[in-house]
Scaffold this active site. Structure first.
Site, short mmCIF file in Angstrom:
data_model
loop_
_atom_site.label_atom_id
_atom_site.label_comp_id
_atom_site.label_asym_id
_atom_site.label_seq_id
_atom_site.Cartn_x
_atom_site.Cartn_y
_atom_site.Cartn_z
N GLU A 114 0.85 -1.20 0.00
CA GLU A 114 0.00 0.00 0.00
C GLU A 114 0.87 1.23 0.00
OE1 GLU A 114 -2.84 0.56 3.17
OE2 GLU A 114 -4.16 -0.95 2.34
N HIS A 230 -10.13 11.61 3.50
CA HIS A 230 -9.92 10.89 2.24
C HIS A 230 -10.35 11.83 1.12
CE1 HIS A 230 -10.16 7.92 -0.92
NE2 HIS A 230 -9.50 7.10 -0.12
N ARG A 277 -2.08 12.53 -1.25
CA ARG A 277 -3.46 12.56 -0.75
C ARG A 277 -3.87 13.93 -0.20
NH1 ARG A 277 -5.89 7.87 3.24
NH2 ARG A 277 -6.33 6.49 1.52
N HIS A 333 -12.18 10.77 7.75
CA HIS A 333 -11.94 9.33 7.69
C HIS A 333 -11.41 8.76 9.00
CE1 HIS A 333 -11.32 5.62 5.58
NE2 HIS A 333 -10.00 5.68 5.62
N ARG A 368 -1.64 9.05 10.12
CA ARG A 368 -1.63 7.60 10.23
C ARG A 368 -1.10 6.95 8.96
NH1 ARG A 368 -6.51 3.78 8.89
NH2 ARG A 368 -6.73 5.40 7.34
C1 LIG Z 1 -14.49 3.06 5.34
C2 LIG Z 1 -13.33 2.80 6.26
C3 LIG Z 1 -12.25 2.05 5.82
C4 LIG Z 1 -11.17 1.80 6.67
N1 LIG Z 1 -10.16 1.00 6.23
C5 LIG Z 1 -9.16 0.66 7.10
C6 LIG Z 1 -8.17 -0.28 6.73
O1 LIG Z 1 -8.19 -0.82 5.64
N2 LIG Z 1 -7.20 -0.59 7.63
C7 LIG Z 1 -7.14 -0.01 8.88
O2 LIG Z 1 -6.22 -0.33 9.66
N3 LIG Z 1 -8.08 0.87 9.25
C8 LIG Z 1 -9.08 1.20 8.41
N4 LIG Z 1 -10.05 2.09 8.80
C9 LIG Z 1 -9.99 2.62 10.17
C10 LIG Z 1 -10.37 1.53 11.14
O3 LIG Z 1 -11.49 0.83 10.62
C11 LIG Z 1 -10.73 2.09 12.50
O4 LIG Z 1 -9.77 2.99 12.94
C12 LIG Z 1 -10.84 0.97 13.52
O5 LIG Z 1 -11.67 -0.04 13.02
C13 LIG Z 1 -11.38 1.50 14.84
O6 LIG Z 1 -11.68 0.41 15.66
P1 LIG Z 1 -12.24 0.67 17.12
O7 LIG Z 1 -12.47 -0.67 17.71
O8 LIG Z 1 -11.36 1.60 17.84
O9 LIG Z 1 -13.61 1.45 16.91
P2 LIG Z 1 -14.90 1.06 16.05
O10 LIG Z 1 -14.65 -0.07 15.17
O11 LIG Z 1 -15.39 2.31 15.43
O12 LIG Z 1 -15.95 0.61 17.17
C14 LIG Z 1 -16.51 1.55 18.06
C15 LIG Z 1 -17.63 0.87 18.82
O13 LIG Z 1 -18.04 1.68 19.92
C16 LIG Z 1 -19.47 1.70 19.98
N5 LIG Z 1 -19.87 2.90 20.72
C17 LIG Z 1 -19.57 4.19 20.44
N6 LIG Z 1 -20.09 5.00 21.37
C18 LIG Z 1 -20.74 4.21 22.27
C19 LIG Z 1 -21.49 4.47 23.46
N7 LIG Z 1 -21.70 5.72 23.92
N8 LIG Z 1 -22.01 3.42 24.13
C20 LIG Z 1 -21.85 2.14 23.68
N9 LIG Z 1 -21.16 1.85 22.54
C21 LIG Z 1 -20.60 2.87 21.86
C22 LIG Z 1 -19.85 1.67 18.52
O14 LIG Z 1 -21.19 1.33 18.34
C23 LIG Z 1 -18.87 0.62 17.99
O15 LIG Z 1 -19.32 -0.67 18.31
C24 LIG Z 1 -11.15 2.35 7.98
C25 LIG Z 1 -12.22 3.10 8.43
C26 LIG Z 1 -13.33 3.32 7.59
C27 LIG Z 1 -14.48 4.10 8.12
#
Ligand SMILES: Cc1cc2nc3c(=O)[nH]c(=O)nc-3n(C[C@H](O)[C@H](O)[C@H](O)COP(=O)(O)OP(=O)(O)OC[C@H]3O[C@@H](n4cnc5c(N)ncnc54)[C@H](O)[C@@H]3O)c2cc1C
Length: 502
Positions: A114, A230, A277, A333, A368
Site C-alpha cells: 500500500e 480521504h 493525498r 476518515h 496515520r
Molecule cells: C471506510 C473505512 C475504511 C477503513 N479501512 C481501514 C483499513 O483498511 N485498515 C485499517 O487499519 N483501518 C481502516 N479504517 C480505520 C479503522 O477501521 C478504525 O480505525 C478501527 O476499526 C477503529 O476500531 P475501534 O475498535 O477503535 O472502533 P470502532 O470499530 O469504530 O468501534 C466503536 C464501537 O463503539 C461503539 N460505541 C460508540 N459510542 C458508544 C457508546 N456511547 N455506548 C456504547 N457503545 C458505543 C460503537 O457502536 C462501535 O461498536 C477504515 C475506516 C473506515 C471508516
C-alpha cells in the site's frame, strides 16, 4: 438496576472485542456493551487491511520506519516500537481464533503493498471485506465465551467518577431506560468522530462519544486537531456514510474536474490527480464547498469492467463511470488523536482506559500510515486487557450504590427538529472551518458559533450537547496548533514548526 464487579468494555469494534476476549481468556468475567449492533462500527467498514511485518524480507524495524515517516515527526517511537514488535504475535492469535486472511495458491498468507509502505505487509480478508470478516470472527469468539456478557443497543450515557477513580457508568438500555453499572475498570473502545463532519466514511455510530465521556470526567485528550480526510468520497445528499471512490481510479487515469469540466489539479501539482493525498484533498475541499467537483472517468476504456465494485455501488445511485461525471468531496476518515493513554491503555484518570481509534497512544503522530489502525486496536487492546488483569487485585472495590439520576432519562430530546438543526449546523461549521484547511479567524468564529449552539441545545438533548462539546474541542485544538503538520493544515501557518518535545 445492575451492579457488577466485572470490567466494563464499551464498543464492539476490533479494540473492544479484543479487550473483552483478552480479559476473558485470562479468566475474568466481562460486560461488553455496544450502542447499536455487533455489525455497527468503523471496524466493520474497513476495506483495506491490517499492516503487519510478517512477510519474508520485512521486519518490525522497517514497519517502524514507515510509520514514523508517515507521522510527520510526531509519532512516539516507543509506542511505535510496541505496535510493530507485538503486532505479529497478535495477528497469529487472530489466525488461531479463526480470522481467515487471504492466502496465495501456495497456501501462504498473501501480503499486499500500500502507499507509503516500503514492503508488502497488508493482510486482507475476503478481498476488501477485511473489517467485516474480523468483526464476524471475533464476534463468534466473544459470543461463545460464557464469561463475556454482550449487550447490544446499550449506550453509555455517562461515566461515574468517585473521588479520583472512574467506578462505573450509567447506561441506557434498548428502551432508553437508564441503569447503573459499577466496574473496577471501564474501557472505552468507542471509535471515531467522523459523524461530526458533513461528509464522512464513518458509520452513524461514530459520534465521538468516548471523547465526550472521558472529557466529562476530567481525562486528558490530546492531538484532536490531527484528522485524516480521504480526498474522493462519493458526494450525494443523504448518502451517509459516504462511500470511498478508490484512489486506483485516479491511478488508472480518471480526472478531477470543476464546473466547467476543466482539470484543476494540473495547475496545482505537476503530478496532477496523482499528487499526494493531502494535496488532492485540499484542492477538492475548496471546490466541494461550492459543490462543483467531479471525478471524470468517461474517457477510460472498459472502466466499468476494471472497477466492478465501484460500478455496482454507483449503479445503486443511478450513476455510471462510463456515462456520468461522479460528484466527489473529501470525507473525514480517521482521528489520530484522542483520549491520552500510556502504553497500557490507561487514561489520565484511574479506572478509565481507552483503546483503538478513540485513544491517543502516540503511534500515528500527525498522520496515520494506512492500515496501521486495525493493528493499533489489537495491540493496545491486548495490553490494556493484560494491565487490567494485573491491576484487578489492587483495585478498590467500586461502591455498589451507583444509581441513575433523573437527568439520565432519555426522553427523545435529541430527535427534536431543533436538536437536529443544531447538529446540521455543527457539521457545516466543523467541515468548513476545522476540515481540510483551517485559519485562525475561521477557527475563532467556529468556537464562538459552537458555544452558541451548545447554549441553545434543548433540555435533555445530551447526545447533541456531547457532540457540540467534542466539536468545540476539535476547533480549539486546531486553533492552538499554529503550524501545518500531517493531518492538520493551516492556510495562515503553512509550514511545520521546528520539532519540539510534546
Ligand atoms: C471506510 C473505512 C475504511 C477503513 N479501512 C481501514 C483499513 O483498511 N485498515 C485499517 O487499519 N483501518 C481502516 N479504517 C480505520 C479503522 O477501521 C478504525 O480505525 C478501527 O476499526 C477503529 O476500531 P475501534 O475498535 O477503535 O472502533 P470502532 O470499530 O469504530 O468501534 C466503536 C464501537 O463503539 C461503539 N460505541 C460508540 N459510542 C458508544 C457508546 N456511547 N455506548 C456504547 N457503545 C458505543 C460503537 O457502536 C462501535 O461498536 C477504515 C475506516 C473506515 C471508516
Amino acid at each position: 438496576m445492575t451492579a457488577t464487579d466485572r470490567p466494563l468494555v464499551v464498543g464492539t469494534g476490533i479494540a473492544g472485542l479484543w479487550t473483552a476476549w483478552r480479559l476473558a481468556s485470562e479468566g475474568h468475567r466481562v460486560l461488553l456493551v455496544t450502542k447499536a449492533t455487533l455489525q455497527d462500527s468503523n471496524t466493520a467498514w474497513a476495506q483495506g487491511g491490517i499492516a503487519v511485518a510478517m512477510d519474508a524480507g520485512d521486519s518490525p524495524a522497517l514497519h517502524a520506519a514507515d510509520t514514523i515517516a508517515a507521522s510527520d515527526g510526531l509519532a512516539d517511537p516507543t509506542a511505535v516500537e510496541v505496535l510493530v514488535t507485538e503486532g505479529p504475535a497478535r495477528v497469529r492469535e487472530l489466525l488461531e481464533l479463526g480470522a481467515a486472511f487471504d492466502r496465495g495458491p501456495d497456501g501462504e498468507l498473501r501480503f499486499g503493498l500500500e502507499a507509503a509502505h516500503s514492503r508488502p505487509r497488508i493482510l486482507h480478508a475476503e478481498g476488501d471485506r477485511t473489517g467485516a470478516a474480523l468483526v464476524e470472527a471475533l464476534s463468534r469468539v466473544v459470543l461463545a465465551d460464557r464469561r463475556i456478557e454482550v449487550l447490544e443497543r446499550t449506550q453509555v450515557r455517562r461515566l461515574v467518577r468517585h473521588r479520583e477513580r472512574v467506578v462505573g457508568a450509567i447506561l441506557l438500555d434498548e428502551g432508553g431506560e437508564p441503569f447503573a453499572v459499577s466496574a473496577p475498570a471501564v474501557v472505552l473502545a468507542t471509535g471515531g468522530v467522523g459523524q461530526l463532519f458533513e461528509v464522512t466514511t464513518n458509520p452513524p455510530v461514530a459520534t465521538g462519544d468516548g471523547w465526550a465521556l472521558a472529557h466529562a470526567v476530567g481525562a486528558e485528550l490530546s492531538h484532536l486537531e490531527f484528522l485524516q480526510f480521504h480526498p474522493t468520497a462519493l458526494r450525494i445528499a443523504g448518502v451517509n456514510p459516504a462511500p470511498l471512490l478508490t484512489e486506483a481510479l485516479r491511478g488508472k487515469g480518471a480526472w478531477l474536474v470543476d464546473a466547467r469540466g476543466e482539470r484543476f489539479m494540473l495547475a496545482l501539482d505537476p503530478r496532477g490527480e496523482l499528487a499526494p493525498r493531502d494535496v488532492v484533498a485540499r484542492a477538492v475541499a475548496i471546490r466541494a464547498f461550492r459543490g462543483d467537483v467531479w471525478l471524470d472517468a468517461r474517457h477510460l476504456a472498459d472502466v466499468e469492467a476494471a472497477f466492478p465494485g465501484v460500478t455496482a455501488l454507483l449503479a445503486s445511485h443511478g450513476l455510471s463511470l462510463a456515462r456520468d461525471l461522479i460528484p466527489v468531496a473529501p470525507a473525514m476518515h480517521y482521528a489520530m488523536g484522542g483520549i491520552r493513554t500510556d502504553l497500557a491503555g490507561r487514561s489520565t484518570v484511574a479506572g478509565l482506559y481507552a483503546v483503538g481509534e478513540c485513544a491517543h497512544t502516540g503511534v500515528h503522530g500527525a498522520n496515520r500510515l494506512a492500515s496501521n489502525s486495525l493493528l493499533e486496536g489489537l495491540v493496545f487492546a491486548d495490553r490494556a486487557g493484560r494491565e487490567i488483569v494485573a491491576d484487578l487485585a489492587e483495585i478498590p472495590r467500586p461502591p455498589a450504590s451507583l444509581s441513575p439520576a433523573a437527568t439520565d432519562l432519555d426522553a427523545g430530546a435529541d430527535q427534536l427538529p431543533e436538536a437536529l438543526a443544531l447538529l446540521a449546523r455543527m457539521r457545516s461549521i466543523l467541515t468548513r472551518e476545522a476540515g481540510v484547511v483551517r485559519t485562525e479567524p475561521g477557527l475563532a468564529e467556529a468556537e464562538i458559533a459552537l458555544a452558541d449552539l451548545l447554549a441553545r441545545a434543548p433540555s435533555g438533548a445530551w447526545r447533541t450537547a456531547d457532540q457540540l462539546r467534542v466539536a468545540a474541542l476539535v476547533a480549539r485544538a486546531a486553533r492552538g496548533r499554529r503550524e501545518s503538520r500531517g493531518g492538520h493544515r493551516r492556510a495562515d501557518f503553512p509550514n511545520p514548526k521546528p520539532r519540539r518535545a510534546e
